[in-house]
Scaffold this active site. Sequence first.
Site, PDB file in Angstrom:
ATOM      1  N   ARG A 138      -1.132 -79.828 -81.256  1.00  0.00           N
ATOM      2  CA  ARG A 138      -0.524 -81.142 -80.991  1.00  0.00           C
ATOM      3  C   ARG A 138       0.023 -81.193 -79.579  1.00  0.00           C
ATOM      4  O   ARG A 138      -0.099 -82.198 -78.894  1.00  0.00           O
ATOM      5  CB  ARG A 138       0.567 -81.441 -82.015  1.00  0.00           C
ATOM      6  CG  ARG A 138       0.075 -82.094 -83.287  1.00  0.00           C
ATOM      7  CD  ARG A 138      -1.026 -81.301 -83.981  1.00  0.00           C
ATOM      8  NE  ARG A 138      -1.381 -81.838 -85.285  1.00  0.00           N
ATOM      9  CZ  ARG A 138      -0.851 -81.422 -86.443  1.00  0.00           C
ATOM     10  NH1 ARG A 138       0.024 -80.430 -86.459  1.00  0.00           N
ATOM     11  NH2 ARG A 138      -1.229 -81.967 -87.575  1.00  0.00           N
ATOM     12  N   ASP A 167      -6.636 -78.335 -84.313  1.00  0.00           N
ATOM     13  CA  ASP A 167      -6.204 -79.499 -85.095  1.00  0.00           C
ATOM     14  C   ASP A 167      -6.604 -80.729 -84.299  1.00  0.00           C
ATOM     15  O   ASP A 167      -7.187 -80.616 -83.206  1.00  0.00           O
ATOM     16  CB  ASP A 167      -4.675 -79.473 -85.326  1.00  0.00           C
ATOM     17  CG  ASP A 167      -4.287 -80.125 -86.651  1.00  0.00           C
ATOM     18  OD1 ASP A 167      -4.706 -81.263 -86.893  1.00  0.00           O
ATOM     19  OD2 ASP A 167      -3.584 -79.474 -87.446  1.00  0.00           O
ATOM     20  N   HIS A 245      -8.155 -81.481 -91.137  1.00  0.00           N
ATOM     21  CA  HIS A 245      -7.500 -81.376 -89.818  1.00  0.00           C
ATOM     22  C   HIS A 245      -8.507 -80.968 -88.735  1.00  0.00           C
ATOM     23  O   HIS A 245      -8.207 -80.145 -87.870  1.00  0.00           O
ATOM     24  CB  HIS A 245      -6.351 -80.364 -89.855  1.00  0.00           C
ATOM     25  CG  HIS A 245      -5.096 -80.940 -90.445  1.00  0.00           C
ATOM     26  ND1 HIS A 245      -4.250 -81.760 -89.729  1.00  0.00           N
ATOM     27  CD2 HIS A 245      -4.557 -80.839 -91.674  1.00  0.00           C
ATOM     28  CE1 HIS A 245      -3.239 -82.124 -90.509  1.00  0.00           C
ATOM     29  NE2 HIS A 245      -3.394 -81.584 -91.692  1.00  0.00           N
ATOM     30  N   ASP A 300      -5.254 -77.013 -95.454  1.00  0.00           N
ATOM     31  CA  ASP A 300      -4.284 -78.020 -95.887  1.00  0.00           C
ATOM     32  C   ASP A 300      -4.771 -79.442 -95.650  1.00  0.00           C
ATOM     33  O   ASP A 300      -5.538 -79.721 -94.739  1.00  0.00           O
ATOM     34  CB  ASP A 300      -2.957 -77.827 -95.139  1.00  0.00           C
ATOM     35  CG  ASP A 300      -3.127 -77.928 -93.631  1.00  0.00           C
ATOM     36  OD1 ASP A 300      -4.064 -77.310 -93.110  1.00  0.00           O
ATOM     37  OD2 ASP A 300      -2.344 -78.639 -92.980  1.00  0.00           O
ATOM     38  N   GLU A 301      -4.265 -80.316 -96.494  1.00  0.00           N
ATOM     39  CA  GLU A 301      -4.334 -81.761 -96.302  1.00  0.00           C
ATOM     40  C   GLU A 301      -5.723 -82.318 -95.980  1.00  0.00           C
ATOM     41  O   GLU A 301      -5.855 -83.254 -95.201  1.00  0.00           O
ATOM     42  CB  GLU A 301      -3.353 -82.195 -95.189  1.00  0.00           C
ATOM     43  CG  GLU A 301      -1.911 -81.900 -95.528  1.00  0.00           C
ATOM     44  CD  GLU A 301      -0.934 -82.409 -94.485  1.00  0.00           C
ATOM     45  OE1 GLU A 301       0.050 -83.019 -94.894  1.00  0.00           O
ATOM     46  OE2 GLU A 301      -1.145 -82.201 -93.274  1.00  0.00           O
ATOM     47  N   TRP A 367       3.834 -73.958 -98.336  1.00  0.00           N
ATOM     48  CA  TRP A 367       4.619 -74.842 -97.463  1.00  0.00           C
ATOM     49  C   TRP A 367       5.137 -76.079 -98.186  1.00  0.00           C
ATOM     50  O   TRP A 367       6.155 -76.627 -97.840  1.00  0.00           O
ATOM     51  CB  TRP A 367       3.793 -75.262 -96.239  1.00  0.00           C
ATOM     52  CG  TRP A 367       2.673 -76.219 -96.525  1.00  0.00           C
ATOM     53  CD1 TRP A 367       1.451 -75.921 -97.038  1.00  0.00           C
ATOM     54  CD2 TRP A 367       2.668 -77.637 -96.298  1.00  0.00           C
ATOM     55  NE1 TRP A 367       0.688 -77.055 -97.147  1.00  0.00           N
ATOM     56  CE2 TRP A 367       1.409 -78.126 -96.701  1.00  0.00           C
ATOM     57  CE3 TRP A 367       3.610 -78.542 -95.781  1.00  0.00           C
ATOM     58  CZ2 TRP A 367       1.059 -79.473 -96.621  1.00  0.00           C
ATOM     59  CZ3 TRP A 367       3.265 -79.880 -95.696  1.00  0.00           C
ATOM     60  CH2 TRP A 367       2.001 -80.335 -96.109  1.00  0.00           C
ATOM     61  N   TYR A 392      11.076 -75.443 -91.872  1.00  0.00           N
ATOM     62  CA  TYR A 392      10.389 -76.219 -90.844  1.00  0.00           C
ATOM     63  C   TYR A 392      11.315 -76.426 -89.650  1.00  0.00           C
ATOM     64  O   TYR A 392      12.326 -77.110 -89.744  1.00  0.00           O
ATOM     65  CB  TYR A 392       9.895 -77.556 -91.428  1.00  0.00           C
ATOM     66  CG  TYR A 392       8.480 -77.448 -91.965  1.00  0.00           C
ATOM     67  CD1 TYR A 392       8.043 -76.262 -92.549  1.00  0.00           C
ATOM     68  CD2 TYR A 392       7.582 -78.494 -91.869  1.00  0.00           C
ATOM     69  CE1 TYR A 392       6.750 -76.136 -93.032  1.00  0.00           C
ATOM     70  CE2 TYR A 392       6.279 -78.377 -92.356  1.00  0.00           C
ATOM     71  CZ  TYR A 392       5.878 -77.192 -92.933  1.00  0.00           C
ATOM     72  OH  TYR A 392       4.595 -77.057 -93.411  1.00  0.00           O
ATOM     73  N   PHE A 393      10.938 -75.833 -88.544  1.00  0.00           N
ATOM     74  CA  PHE A 393      11.775 -75.925 -87.343  1.00  0.00           C
ATOM     75  C   PHE A 393      11.477 -77.184 -86.526  1.00  0.00           C
ATOM     76  O   PHE A 393      12.087 -77.403 -85.483  1.00  0.00           O
ATOM     77  CB  PHE A 393      11.604 -74.671 -86.474  1.00  0.00           C
ATOM     78  CG  PHE A 393      12.253 -73.437 -87.038  1.00  0.00           C
ATOM     79  CD1 PHE A 393      13.020 -73.491 -88.195  1.00  0.00           C
ATOM     80  CD2 PHE A 393      12.113 -72.203 -86.410  1.00  0.00           C
ATOM     81  CE1 PHE A 393      13.628 -72.349 -88.725  1.00  0.00           C
ATOM     82  CE2 PHE A 393      12.714 -71.054 -86.914  1.00  0.00           C
ATOM     83  CZ  PHE A 393      13.466 -71.134 -88.071  1.00  0.00           C
ATOM     84  N   ASP A 394      10.498 -77.993 -86.989  1.00  0.00           N
ATOM     85  CA  ASP A 394      10.312 -79.286 -86.326  1.00  0.00           C
ATOM     86  C   ASP A 394      11.194 -80.353 -86.970  1.00  0.00           C
ATOM     87  O   ASP A 394      11.249 -81.476 -86.488  1.00  0.00           O
ATOM     88  CB  ASP A 394       8.838 -79.719 -86.359  1.00  0.00           C
ATOM     89  CG  ASP A 394       8.238 -79.741 -87.754  1.00  0.00           C
ATOM     90  OD1 ASP A 394       8.739 -79.015 -88.643  1.00  0.00           O
ATOM     91  OD2 ASP A 394       7.263 -80.485 -87.962  1.00  0.00           O
ATOM     92  N   THR A 444       4.308 -79.337 -83.592  1.00  0.00           N
ATOM     93  CA  THR A 444       4.755 -79.828 -82.285  1.00  0.00           C
ATOM     94  C   THR A 444       4.320 -81.255 -81.964  1.00  0.00           C
ATOM     95  O   THR A 444       4.186 -81.607 -80.799  1.00  0.00           O
ATOM     96  CB  THR A 444       4.249 -78.886 -81.168  1.00  0.00           C
ATOM     97  OG1 THR A 444       2.810 -78.850 -81.221  1.00  0.00           O
ATOM     98  CG2 THR A 444       4.801 -77.495 -81.317  1.00  0.00           C
TER      99      THR A 444
END
Length: 725
Positions: A138, A167, A245, A300-301, A367, A392-394, A444
């Site tokens: 990102r 991604d 992704h 994921d996703e 997660w 999650y540090f974001d 990010t």
Amino acid sequence: MMLLPKQSCKKVKGIVISCSFLLLSCAPKESLRVNLIPKPAYMEFSGGYLKVGSNQQTSKGESGSLTAVIDSELASGPEGYELVVTKQGITLRGGSEAGLFYGQQTLSQLLTPDGIPCGVIKDSPRFKYRGLHLDVSRHFFPKEEVMKLLDAMSYYKLNTLHLHLTDAGGWRVQIDKYPKLTTDVAFRTESDWRKWWDGHDRKYLPEGTPGAYGGYYTKDDIRKLVAYAAARHITILPEIEFPGHSEEVLVAYPELSCSGKPYQNGDFCIGNEQSIAFMNDVLDEIIELFPSEYIHIGGDEAGKQAWKTCPKCQALMKREGMQSVDELQSYMIHQAEEHLLSKGRRLIGWDEILEGGLAPEATVMSWRGEEGGIKAARMGHDVVMTPGNYMYFDFYQADPKTQPYAIGGYTPIKKVYSYNPAPSDSLTDGEIQHIMGVQANTWTEYIQTPEHLEYMMFPRALALAEIGWTPQEARSWKDFKPRMNAHIPVLQQMGLHPFTLSDELEVTMHVDTLKKQIEVMLDAEKYPEEIHYTTDGTIPTSLSALYEGAIIVKDSAYIKAALFKEGQLQGSPTEKKVDYHRGINKPIHYNSKLYKGYMAGGMNALLDGYRGGLTYLDGRWQGYLNDLDCVVDMEEMTDIHKVSIRFMQLTGPGVFQPGQVELFISGDGNNFTSCGIVPTTLSNTNPDLLFQEYTFNGDWKARYIQVKATEVNNGFIFADEIVIW
Ligand SMILES: [Zn+2]
């Protein structure tokens, strides 16, 4: 950060290293304050310091030595070490080179202006996997910044850096067989994620286009990073996303998507054999670059939509007898695992890889809460815990009003620190053995610069380090807080830009229905702390009551509390309305449907006295996907003067105010009379975290109180308490 000069060490027979080490004496000193992070499993200090000086300074003192030995029989395992500091010098025994390295990190943290405190430390990690994750897709971070993070990680004994290399934001690692991944889709039209992702010009640009934003690591860059990490006993875990992704890949190579056209799909076409060939080819080059035993394949996703109508995907499903598109995802992950195993590597992926059947030897990174991890551990798979609510540090680390824009969430350092990756109430002793460790993730989207990245990671990464290393029973926030505060200047000396901790106070409550009172506790991140407070809603001053223990509230209080430093109020006061009101613990009946995912305190959540905080995930906010319609039974005819209910709004994740709230009363529970309507005053397009209290004042006599809140935005509404006076 290395204390020991490497050039003065001699290696004897590969196991004994002896270094010249200079000291004066073990001088006794009072009030020893050791600020080790992570806290060692065992430590005992006998008092006094080993003075460490230069050659010139030792002329009148005695000289000692450091003996460093690798002892593979050491009880504390390969990463463990034993450190003995005495008047005769320092003895360090490590279970392996890694153990010696960690012992040296401890020594460098022990060094004070007075010298090194005399004592014994016996130490080893709780978990073998202690990871920090960085999303370089990102936003791209140059290798120099990654090296800076590796330095800090090693100082705190973290041992895995998970690099999210691919991604939609851009592909970040050179792949010889598919050069367009870096020449065509490693750069984009706009740096700012919101402008780029939500804008109408979401395009990639060829490398070299003037003004293009992006970047990638060459193979040489990766080799340098891997070597730099290895020298610090850190493994770099590379992540390449499959099958979702993958927007950027499918722009460079649209033939791998279901539509065959660029800018149409985010998932690989699994029915296309070329997709599997691409995956195996890329993994081959990744394996060659990264010695990591584990290779992360994302997982994921995935949207999975295009698969439902794609002829190739449908043909594969038919051929393999698959019932759902989940099995297509599972098919690709199985293929990845088979390929990795054939090369002597192991597969790790996000918890969605459980969907449609888990690959036989896969390791799961959990997660979406802990459930995926618990499920995988029960199935006998290894697990790394990294639940969003804690790790999650974001997410915001303080009140969003005081912070740079973030993706949402709320994980202040105390919340992070409270996490235990091995929940013994959910897993048996045998299953717990499958919890390999813990990781924090730094996505990010909204983090553009190295300074901002460091601000989001530190000091929260110190809490992570201690969770990963220190035995659970040796950990406490009260003990960690002063040490963590002492490390803020240490981080700054490393050239990092940590968050220097919040001026806000944490407010916790205990509702005591026997004593009919609420105890209110205040806590600060900063240490030492001086807290003054009022209970009447006025701004506290340094002359207001000093917080020394729980504040007892027997009726209503509007608490405002703040940190003070040298008589000055810091930041803005933290506020909390507290009511031991007349509705507490009364029976409640819901006419509307409850949403199981957000029950907060259960059926009684709206009448339990507990108010919610800054996030709807704190277990105090009850959420509904439709109108809220409930009736409180006061159990006898009661004089009512005031009824209020509060709702939260955070439009990002779809949490809105109700259109209006209406209050009704009744004496018999059948015939209700309206007491008025209060509409919302907040705009449903305001993206800020907002609250509205809907208050009804009057003079009523009733047994039943009905509250109706109407959901009008096709999202969630969240309430924390109905307050009845
Ligand atoms: Zn397809």
